[in-house]
Design a protein around this motif. Structure first.
Motif, PDB file in Angstrom:
ATOM      1  N   ILE A   1      46.565   5.086  43.230  1.00 33.31           N
ATOM      2  CA  ILE A   1      46.682   5.375  44.663  1.00 33.31           C
ATOM      3  C   ILE A   1      45.310   5.642  45.257  1.00 33.31           C
ATOM      4  O   ILE A   1      44.954   5.117  46.324  1.00 33.31           O
ATOM      5  CB  ILE A   1      47.613   6.578  44.895  1.00 33.31           C
ATOM      6  CG1 ILE A   1      49.036   6.268  44.416  1.00 33.31           C
ATOM      7  CG2 ILE A   1      47.632   6.966  46.376  1.00 33.31           C
ATOM      8  CD1 ILE A   1      49.947   7.489  44.367  1.00 33.31           C
ATOM      9  N   LEU A   2      44.521   6.454  44.580  1.00 37.90           N
ATOM     10  CA  LEU A   2      43.172   6.745  45.070  1.00 37.90           C
ATOM     11  C   LEU A   2      42.339   5.477  45.155  1.00 37.90           C
ATOM     12  O   LEU A   2      41.622   5.260  46.136  1.00 37.90           O
ATOM     13  CB  LEU A   2      42.496   7.759  44.134  1.00 37.90           C
ATOM     14  CG  LEU A   2      43.039   9.184  44.168  1.00 37.90           C
ATOM     15  CD1 LEU A   2      42.459   9.989  43.016  1.00 37.90           C
ATOM     16  CD2 LEU A   2      42.708   9.854  45.498  1.00 37.90           C
TER      17      LEU A   2
ATOM     18  N   GLU B   1      38.822   1.787  47.907  1.00 36.80           N
ATOM     19  CA  GLU B   1      38.252   0.445  48.091  1.00 36.80           C
ATOM     20  C   GLU B   1      38.095   0.121  49.571  1.00 36.80           C
ATOM     21  O   GLU B   1      37.097  -0.492  49.986  1.00 36.80           O
ATOM     22  CB  GLU B   1      39.153  -0.591  47.405  1.00 36.80           C
ATOM     23  CG  GLU B   1      39.059  -0.555  45.886  1.00 36.80           C
ATOM     24  CD  GLU B   1      40.119  -1.417  45.222  1.00 36.80           C
ATOM     25  OE1 GLU B   1      40.978  -1.989  45.944  1.00 36.80           O
ATOM     26  OE2 GLU B   1      40.100  -1.518  43.972  1.00 36.80           O
ATOM     27  N   GLN B   2      39.058   0.534  50.383  1.00 35.00           N
ATOM     28  CA  GLN B   2      38.969   0.284  51.818  1.00 35.00           C
ATOM     29  C   GLN B   2      37.946   1.198  52.484  1.00 35.00           C
ATOM     30  O   GLN B   2      37.187   0.768  53.352  1.00 35.00           O
ATOM     31  CB  GLN B   2      40.350   0.478  52.449  1.00 35.00           C
ATOM     32  CG  GLN B   2      41.391  -0.504  51.907  1.00 35.00           C
ATOM     33  CD  GLN B   2      42.788  -0.216  52.417  1.00 35.00           C
ATOM     34  OE1 GLN B   2      43.024  -0.186  53.615  1.00 35.00           O
ATOM     35  NE2 GLN B   2      43.733  -0.004  51.510  1.00 35.00           N
TER      36      GLN B   2
ATOM     37  N   ARG C   1      32.224   2.635  54.598  1.00 34.91           N
ATOM     38  CA  ARG C   1      31.052   3.480  54.375  1.00 34.91           C
ATOM     39  C   ARG C   1      29.810   2.644  54.065  1.00 34.91           C
ATOM     40  O   ARG C   1      28.703   3.000  54.488  1.00 34.91           O
ATOM     41  CB  ARG C   1      31.324   4.473  53.246  1.00 34.91           C
ATOM     42  CG  ARG C   1      30.153   5.448  53.045  1.00 34.91           C
ATOM     43  CD  ARG C   1      30.433   6.464  51.962  1.00 34.91           C
ATOM     44  NE  ARG C   1      31.404   7.446  52.427  1.00 34.91           N
ATOM     45  CZ  ARG C   1      32.615   7.603  51.896  1.00 34.91           C
ATOM     46  NH1 ARG C   1      33.006   6.827  50.888  1.00 34.91           N
ATOM     47  NH2 ARG C   1      33.428   8.509  52.352  1.00 34.91           N
ATOM     48  N   ALA C   2      29.985   1.569  53.333  1.00 37.99           N
ATOM     49  CA  ALA C   2      28.818   0.733  53.001  1.00 37.99           C
ATOM     50  C   ALA C   2      28.140   0.220  54.267  1.00 37.99           C
ATOM     51  O   ALA C   2      26.906   0.168  54.337  1.00 37.99           O
ATOM     52  CB  ALA C   2      29.254  -0.429  52.107  1.00 37.99           C
TER      53      ALA C   2
ATOM     54  N   ALA D   1      36.400   9.348  40.848  1.00 41.35           N
ATOM     55  CA  ALA D   1      36.562   8.122  41.628  1.00 41.35           C
ATOM     56  C   ALA D   1      35.633   8.110  42.836  1.00 41.35           C
ATOM     57  O   ALA D   1      35.022   7.083  43.154  1.00 41.35           O
ATOM     58  CB  ALA D   1      38.014   7.987  42.082  1.00 41.35           C
ATOM     59  N   SER D   2      35.503   9.245  43.506  1.00 42.37           N
ATOM     60  CA  SER D   2      34.673   9.272  44.710  1.00 42.37           C
ATOM     61  C   SER D   2      33.198   9.068  44.364  1.00 42.37           C
ATOM     62  O   SER D   2      32.483   8.361  45.084  1.00 42.37           O
ATOM     63  CB  SER D   2      34.874  10.587  45.467  1.00 42.37           C
ATOM     64  OG  SER D   2      34.401  11.686  44.717  1.00 42.37           O
ATOM     65  N   TRP D   3      32.737   9.665  43.262  1.00 40.65           N
ATOM     66  CA  TRP D   3      31.328   9.516  42.930  1.00 40.65           C
ATOM     67  C   TRP D   3      31.018   8.211  42.204  1.00 40.65           C
ATOM     68  O   TRP D   3      29.867   7.934  41.889  1.00 40.65           O
ATOM     69  CB  TRP D   3      30.839  10.732  42.152  1.00 40.65           C
ATOM     70  CG  TRP D   3      30.646  11.882  43.099  1.00 40.65           C
ATOM     71  CD1 TRP D   3      31.445  12.961  43.252  1.00 40.65           C
ATOM     72  CD2 TRP D   3      29.596  12.022  44.057  1.00 40.65           C
ATOM     73  NE1 TRP D   3      30.957  13.767  44.259  1.00 40.65           N
ATOM     74  CE2 TRP D   3      29.838  13.227  44.761  1.00 40.65           C
ATOM     75  CE3 TRP D   3      28.485  11.252  44.398  1.00 40.65           C
ATOM     76  CZ2 TRP D   3      29.010  13.679  45.780  1.00 40.65           C
ATOM     77  CZ3 TRP D   3      27.651  11.700  45.417  1.00 40.65           C
ATOM     78  CH2 TRP D   3      27.911  12.893  46.091  1.00 40.65           C
TER      79      TRP D   3
END
Length: 223
Positions: free
Chosen positions: A63-64, A69-70, A75-76, A132-134
């Motif tokens: 789910i994360l 990914e979106q 953010r990129a 996952a976030s980092w």
């Protein structure tokens, strides 16, 4: 026949992910079983969730990953636009606004904010979210720039304020999402405005002075 089967599998996986996210958001991760998710998703096979995703931790990670990914794409682009900036607020915005924009893009109702709060307040799953976030290149880049611009802050203060900022975002987003679901008023009209309010607050948090003699780990009254 193979293509039709593949589409069916993808549709089943997406349905399970969406159903699990909603149930986890509303009831907590520990309180919801694979069986309950399968039943709520209208699946006759009680083992369908485990078949597609394995353990509950793997389901949470899936789910994360779907959302990250979106958010990463948003953010990129922001990070690329912010390159060269010496304004703390610009890099805070790179960390906060993509998630707010993602929630706006999802439309309503959403459960991602409340799901995120459930993950971050459950020690059994918080590490999955942090890992996952980092793994996000753009988030790491924004963090590096904040570190560079705030190099005068002692590391214990930076760590403390990172934790404060993360908790502020998680809980403000979750509370706003719940208010929208309940039809109660919110301080900000849109997700973008809510994100801007968070950026303002977190920028102030980062730029606040660190009072001598009261740094993390020091005893009250210590010289």
């Amino acid at each position: 026949m193979g293509a039709a089967r593949s589409r069916q599998v993808r549709a089943t996986r997406e349905l399970i992910l969406a159903t699990a996210e909603r149930l986890f958001a509303e009831h907590g991760i520990t309180a919801v079983s694979h069986r309950q998710i399968g039943e709520a998703a209208g699946q006759g096979n009680n083992a369908v969730v485990g078949y597609h995703f394995g353990t509950k931790a793997e389901l949470v990670a899936a789910i994360l990953r779907k959302h990250y990914e979106q958010v990463e794409r948003l953010r990129a682009r922001m990070v690329a636009d912010a390159e060269g900036s010496t304004a703390v607020r610009d890099w805070v915005a790179c960390m906060v606004l993509p998630s707010a924009q993602h929630l706006a893009d999802l439309g309503g109702p959403t459960w991602y904010g409340r799901f995120g709060a459930q993950v971050m307040t459950d020690p059994a799953y918080r590490e999955i979210a942090e890992r996952a976030s980092w793994n996000s290149p753009s988030l790491r880049r924004a963090g590096e720039e904040l570190h560079r611009l705030l190099a005068e802050l002692p590391e214990p203060v930076r760590q403390e304020r990172r934790d404060m900022a993360r908790r502020l975002v998680v809980h403000v987003v979750a509370e706003r999402e719940l208010a929208l679901a309940d039809g109660t008023p919110t301080p900000r009209r849109t997700w973008q405005q809510a994100g801007t309010g968070l950026v303002d607050a977190i920028t102030g948090l980062w730029l606040a002075p660190a009072t001598a003699g009261s740094l993390p780990g020091e005893r009250d009254g210590a010289p």
